[in-house]
Design a protein around this motif. Structure first.
Motif, short mmCIF file in Angstrom:
data_model
loop_
_atom_site.label_atom_id
_atom_site.label_comp_id
_atom_site.label_asym_id
_atom_site.label_seq_id
_atom_site.Cartn_x
_atom_site.Cartn_y
_atom_site.Cartn_z
N UNK A 12 0.85 -1.18 0.00
CA UNK A 12 0.00 0.00 0.00
C UNK A 12 0.89 1.23 0.00
N UNK A 13 0.61 2.16 -0.91
CA UNK A 13 1.37 3.40 -0.97
C UNK A 13 0.91 4.36 0.10
N UNK A 14 1.86 4.98 0.80
CA UNK A 14 1.52 5.92 1.86
C UNK A 14 2.68 6.89 2.05
N UNK A 15 2.52 7.81 2.98
CA UNK A 15 3.63 8.68 3.39
C UNK A 15 3.76 8.55 4.89
N UNK A 41 11.11 2.43 1.91
CA UNK A 41 11.09 3.70 1.18
C UNK A 41 10.75 3.37 -0.27
N UNK A 42 9.88 4.18 -0.87
CA UNK A 42 9.50 3.94 -2.27
C UNK A 42 10.75 3.98 -3.14
N UNK A 75 1.97 12.20 -6.99
CA UNK A 75 1.45 11.08 -6.20
C UNK A 75 1.05 9.92 -7.10
N UNK A 76 0.39 10.24 -8.20
CA UNK A 76 -0.08 9.18 -9.12
C UNK A 76 1.10 8.40 -9.67
N UNK A 77 2.20 9.10 -9.99
CA UNK A 77 3.39 8.41 -10.51
C UNK A 77 4.01 7.51 -9.44
N UNK A 78 4.09 8.03 -8.22
CA UNK A 78 4.70 7.26 -7.14
C UNK A 78 3.95 5.98 -6.83
N UNK A 79 2.63 6.07 -6.83
CA UNK A 79 1.84 4.94 -6.37
C UNK A 79 1.04 4.26 -7.48
N UNK A 80 1.47 4.48 -8.75
CA UNK A 80 0.71 3.92 -9.86
C UNK A 80 0.70 2.39 -9.87
#
Length: 143
Positions: A12-15, A41-42, A75-80
């Protein structure tokens, strides 16, 4: 492209905040595994994170905000490639994780990978317990 998977579950993508030695680094793009709870870390910001962490530690900073120092990525790119993200309903996240694990279980059976099959069954067991807890919480709140 690196997929966001851990122990077969989609992450799951988060910060969040990570601690590097004595420095807290806030708003770091992270990937979180809902099954084994591993956090990483992403991969798209790993180098920036390491540089900032070393710099902040060398500076003796007690805390820094990742977003202030690192050019923000979309955000969309990071968690696509994340199947779910933290803003979704936790019950929906667990349901999609179960669906994916069931799909993978069919693949494991088709290719005859008994070890993977066992891992997926254990994951399904964990996820179904989590789903049960979330459903109970919802009915408790609904009263």
């Amino acid at each position: 492209m690196s997929m966001s998977f851990c122990c077969g579950a989609s992450m799951i993508g988060t910060k969040g905040t990570l601690k590097h030695i004595r420095t807290q680094i806030h708003n770091v793009p992270l990937l979180f595994c809902p099954v084994c709870h591993r956090v990483e870390v992403h991969h798209l910001v790993e180098n920036e994170y390491e540089i900032l962490a070393e710099y902040a530690h060398g500076d003796g900073a007690p805390e820094v905000d990742f977003q202030e120092y690192v050019e923000s990525r979309d955000q969309a790119e990071l968690f696509e490639n994340c199947v779910n993200n933290e803003n979704e309903d936790p019950l929906e996240v667990v349901r999609s994780q179960i669906d994916m694990a069931l799909d993978l279980l069919m693949v494991a059976k088709q290719i005859g990978d008994a070890e993977w099959e066992q891992q997926l069954k254990e994951r399904l067991n964990i996820l179904s317990k989590r789903r049960h807890k979330l459903k109970n919480k919802k009915t408790m709140r609904g009263r």
